[in-house]
Structure formats: C-alpha cells, structure tokens
Design a protein around this motif. Sequence first.
Motif, short mmCIF file in Angstrom:
data_model
loop_
_atom_site.label_atom_id
_atom_site.label_comp_id
_atom_site.label_asym_id
_atom_site.label_seq_id
_atom_site.Cartn_x
_atom_site.Cartn_y
_atom_site.Cartn_z
N ARG A 246 0.83 -1.21 0.00
CA ARG A 246 0.00 0.00 0.00
C ARG A 246 0.87 1.26 0.00
O ARG A 246 0.59 2.23 -0.73
N LYS A 247 1.93 1.23 0.79
CA LYS A 247 2.85 2.38 0.85
C LYS A 247 3.47 2.64 -0.52
O LYS A 247 3.57 3.79 -0.96
N GLU A 248 3.86 1.55 -1.22
CA GLU A 248 4.45 1.68 -2.55
C GLU A 248 3.44 2.26 -3.54
O GLU A 248 3.77 3.14 -4.34
N MET A 249 2.22 1.74 -3.49
CA MET A 249 1.20 2.18 -4.44
C MET A 249 0.83 3.64 -4.22
O MET A 249 0.67 4.41 -5.17
N GLU A 250 0.70 4.03 -2.97
CA GLU A 250 0.35 5.42 -2.67
C GLU A 250 1.51 6.37 -2.99
O GLU A 250 1.30 7.55 -3.29
N GLY A 251 2.75 5.81 -2.96
CA GLY A 251 3.92 6.63 -3.29
C GLY A 251 4.34 6.54 -4.73
O GLY A 251 5.32 7.16 -5.15
N GLY A 252 3.61 5.71 -5.52
CA GLY A 252 3.92 5.56 -6.94
C GLY A 252 5.22 4.84 -7.22
O GLY A 252 5.87 5.08 -8.24
N THR A 253 5.60 3.90 -6.33
CA THR A 253 6.88 3.19 -6.51
C THR A 253 6.70 1.69 -6.72
O THR A 253 7.61 0.92 -6.47
N VAL A 254 5.54 1.25 -7.18
CA VAL A 254 5.30 -0.18 -7.41
C VAL A 254 6.14 -0.65 -8.58
O VAL A 254 6.17 -0.03 -9.64
N ARG A 255 6.82 -1.81 -8.37
CA ARG A 255 7.73 -2.29 -9.41
C ARG A 255 7.23 -3.53 -10.14
O ARG A 255 7.71 -3.83 -11.22
N ASP A 256 6.31 -4.30 -9.54
CA ASP A 256 5.89 -5.53 -10.21
C ASP A 256 4.81 -5.25 -11.25
O ASP A 256 4.28 -4.15 -11.35
N GLY A 257 4.49 -6.28 -12.05
CA GLY A 257 3.51 -6.14 -13.12
C GLY A 257 2.11 -5.87 -12.60
O GLY A 257 1.77 -6.17 -11.47
N LYS A 258 1.29 -5.30 -13.48
CA LYS A 258 -0.08 -4.94 -13.09
C LYS A 258 -0.95 -6.17 -12.83
O LYS A 258 -1.99 -6.06 -12.20
N GLY A 259 -0.53 -7.33 -13.35
CA GLY A 259 -1.38 -8.50 -13.22
C GLY A 259 -1.34 -9.15 -11.86
O GLY A 259 -2.09 -10.09 -11.61
N MET A 260 -0.47 -8.73 -10.99
CA MET A 260 -0.36 -9.35 -9.68
C MET A 260 -1.66 -9.18 -8.91
O MET A 260 -2.18 -8.07 -8.75
N LEU A 261 -2.18 -10.28 -8.40
CA LEU A 261 -3.44 -10.23 -7.65
C LEU A 261 -3.28 -9.40 -6.38
O LEU A 261 -4.22 -8.70 -5.96
N LEU A 262 -2.12 -9.45 -5.76
CA LEU A 262 -1.90 -8.64 -4.58
C LEU A 262 -2.10 -7.16 -4.90
O LEU A 262 -2.73 -6.42 -4.14
N SER A 263 -1.58 -6.73 -6.05
CA SER A 263 -1.74 -5.33 -6.46
C SER A 263 -3.21 -4.98 -6.65
O SER A 263 -3.66 -3.89 -6.27
N GLN A 264 -3.97 -5.91 -7.24
CA GLN A 264 -5.40 -5.67 -7.46
C GLN A 264 -6.14 -5.53 -6.12
O GLN A 264 -7.00 -4.66 -5.95
N LEU A 265 -5.81 -6.40 -5.17
CA LEU A 265 -6.47 -6.35 -3.87
C LEU A 265 -6.10 -5.08 -3.10
O LEU A 265 -6.96 -4.42 -2.52
N VAL A 266 -4.82 -4.74 -3.12
CA VAL A 266 -4.38 -3.55 -2.39
C VAL A 266 -4.93 -2.28 -3.06
O VAL A 266 -5.23 -1.29 -2.38
#
Length: 476
Positions: A246-266
């Motif tokens: 969540r910290k990465e996503m809110e800070g715009g520093t996510v590095r993994d692909g968009k398809g990751m289910l964790l990213s979708q849930l967060v």
Amino acid sequence: MDINSALSVPLSILAAIAFLKFLLHKKNNNHKKNKKLPPGEMGLPWIGETMDFYKAQRRNRLFEEFVQPRITKYGKTFKTRLMGSPTVVVNGAEANRFFLSNEFKLVISSWPSSSVQLMGKQSIMEKQGEAHRFLRGVIATSLSSAGLEAIVPKMCETIQLHLQRNWSSGQEKISLYGQTKIVTFTIVFKCLFGINVERGILETFGRVLDGVFAPPIKFPGSKFSRAKSARLEIEKMLLDVVRQKRKEMEGGTVRDGKGMLLSQLVAGLVRGEISEEEVVDNIVLLVFAAHDTTSFAIAMTFRMLARHPNFYSILLQEHEDIIRNKRPGETLTLEDTKKMKYTWEVARESMRLFPPIFGSFRKAIVDIEYEGFTIPKGWKVLWTAYGTHYDAEYFRDPMKFNPSRFEEPVQPYAFLPFGGGPRLCAGYQLAKLNILIYLHYVVSRYNWSLLYPDEPISMDPLPFPSHGMPMKISPK
C-alpha cells in the motif's frame, strides 16, 4: 359496571387471540406433516451418522462406504445428520445444477466454524451476493487472458528452477507429492501475489490446514489451537506485506507487473472498497485453494500415466511436438499451453477418478421443493463430485481410465473438480496452467517411474497419497 363486566371484554379478546394461535399452530403442524422429507436415517441425536462419515473420510472412501450404500437404499437424494445438522445429500448432474446455480437464492455456502476462523471471516468463501461478486471480479481481472499471459513465463521460470535445484543433483528418488506441493505453493506466492517464499512458511500453512475441519476447541495442544497460532503467524507476515504494498502504491513506486493479484487487492484497499482484513483473508484462502488441490491433481495424473503407458506415449508425443517448434531455451507461452489438448484430457480424466475435493456443504435459506421432497430452511445440503463422476449415466464405464471421453463436451454439472455455479473456483485457470506446465517440463526432461503405482490415498482433511508418491527419476 362490576369487575366481572369490566374484565369480560379483555378476557374475550385474550380468548380470541389464544384460539387464533391454536388454529395457526395447528395449521403449521399440518403443513409440516404434509411436507415430504427425503428418505434416510437421522441416527443418534446431534451426532447422527457423523462417526460413519468421518471413518469413511479418513480412508478416502466416502463415496464407496457412506454415499453409495445410501444411494442404493434410498435413491440419489437422502437425508442424514452430520456434525449436528440435519443434512440432505444430493447426487447427479441435475441436482448439482439446481443447488449450485441457485447460490444466494435458495442456498448459501456453509463451512464449519473452524474453517471460517482459519480461512478468514472476510474471505470470498464467506461473502454473499454483491460482496462475493466484487471479490470474484478482482480475482478474475488478474486471471484474464492478459494476466495469464504474464503469469506463464513466471510459472515456467519457477518450475524450471525448482527442477534444477531438486531433481538434477544426482538424486535417483524424489517424493513427487512433496515436490509438487513446494512448486504449487511457490507459484501462488510468487506468481500470483509477488511474495517471496521464506523458509518455514509452507510448513506454517500446513499447520493451518491441519485444523480446518477439527473441532473449534482452543485448549493448548489441540489441532485447532495449533492451527490458530499458525494462522496468527501468517496474518502478521501478510499484514506487513500488504502495508508495504500500500505504501508503494500510494507513493507511486510499485515495481511488479499490473497482473499481480496482490496489487489488485491492495488497489481496492487504497480506494476504500475493501478492508485490510479482507485482503489478508483472501490471500490466505486463495493460497489454500490453489495449492493443495492442484498438487493432488498433478500427483494423480502421474499415477494414471504410470498405470497406462500407452496413454503416456501419446501425451509425450504432444510435448515433443511443442518443443520441436521452440528455439533452444525459449520458454512456453499461453498459446503453447492451448496446444496441450490431450494432456488436459488426461488430467481431467485423472481428476474425474480422483477429484481434489469431495464436494461441499450449502445451507437452505428458504424451504426448498426438490424432486417431490421438501428441504426445510436451515438444513444443510451436501453435493458430491463422486455422485456424478462415478455414475454410468454421465460417464460410460465410469471406473475405466479413458481420457478420450473428454474429446466431446461433457454434460454441464457432471464434471465438478472445481465446483460450479457462482462459486466455481476462481483460480481454476491458474490450476490448469500449473498442471500443464509442470507436466511439460517433467515428461520432456526426465525418465521416471513410480515406486508404488497403487499407493493408498488418505484424507486429512484433503486427499493425499499415503507415502508421498515416491518416484525414480533420471534426466533424459
């Protein structure tokens, strides 16, 4: 007016009310008497036939020793009492269609208290209606064609790395089931959620699984108590992961692909659509849903190939043809897996004979009229995979291993290794890819043979080969 006159009006009203209650009670009793319950025995108070059910389950002979004898005696729909609940067991494609397609309308999913506490009260298995549809949509987005296309190379890399480390170091014998559990667990953690697999985490998940059907008694040393402690360990680790994501996503520093289910849930968490508890509970559930059952399906596919070398020759040719059209070192693609048609027929036939799940319970939320019987509101309904998988009405010569039967479409709701209806396993496409890709790399790179092709199958709480399916291997 004297006191008797004063009381005469209210007393007459009370008498009228009492008489109406009597008539209503009588009407309800007559209505209940007119209801035709399915045939069957309820057994002892509360316990019912639970002990017979558990004994058959431990031997992985629920169908042969519990369901089939009652079908013979009462028909495909019969009543019993299991774990304190009056239960109607239903069998056949028509029954499966009726109950599974009427999820949320006539029935809802019903799991034991221990399962709910360990898998999570906010997981998709406990969600109803719109909340269930929302979470299922999040999972479906990650497992769309684009998502699967991105996952395939990661699955290939994970499987190849595992084989290089564990199958090519001079070993002549491995535990196939144990090895597949490691691989499927790693794939779910790394490929679906982008989480590194730390030492001991697989064993911790295993302790949770040990308690999902245990009595929910929290005394020290009990199965449930040990499972609950393991669940808290997992929850703590996942909370750290979710909060960092969540910290990465809110800070715009996510590095993994968009398809990751964790990213979708967060992402849903960031938007305020789901809670932190929902994210954690659904990760836990999906790890179990995509892990143990897939491992068992892979193991049973190898078991049937070992017993039927003629079918194995056809399957091997399919994979050699795929390799011939690839450059040296080139990884598989989603398109390559679509060419594994015969391999998938073999896997489906193996899952028909050895379904990864026996079935599941539902609870009637209204009085249900079915096949001339009434299933009262609050009763449980148990559908079984074996009830159609082993039925000659749907599969000719059902105990014979015959992959070619899947060349033609199978009647809907007759083949249910992944369930059906609105609760069809959301990760079944991931399981399919896992099975196909794992088989590809093993059969194309190794000579192998099972030490015990007729190894007994046990269940605790899910089915598994009793000795771990030891296999002799040698690189080609």
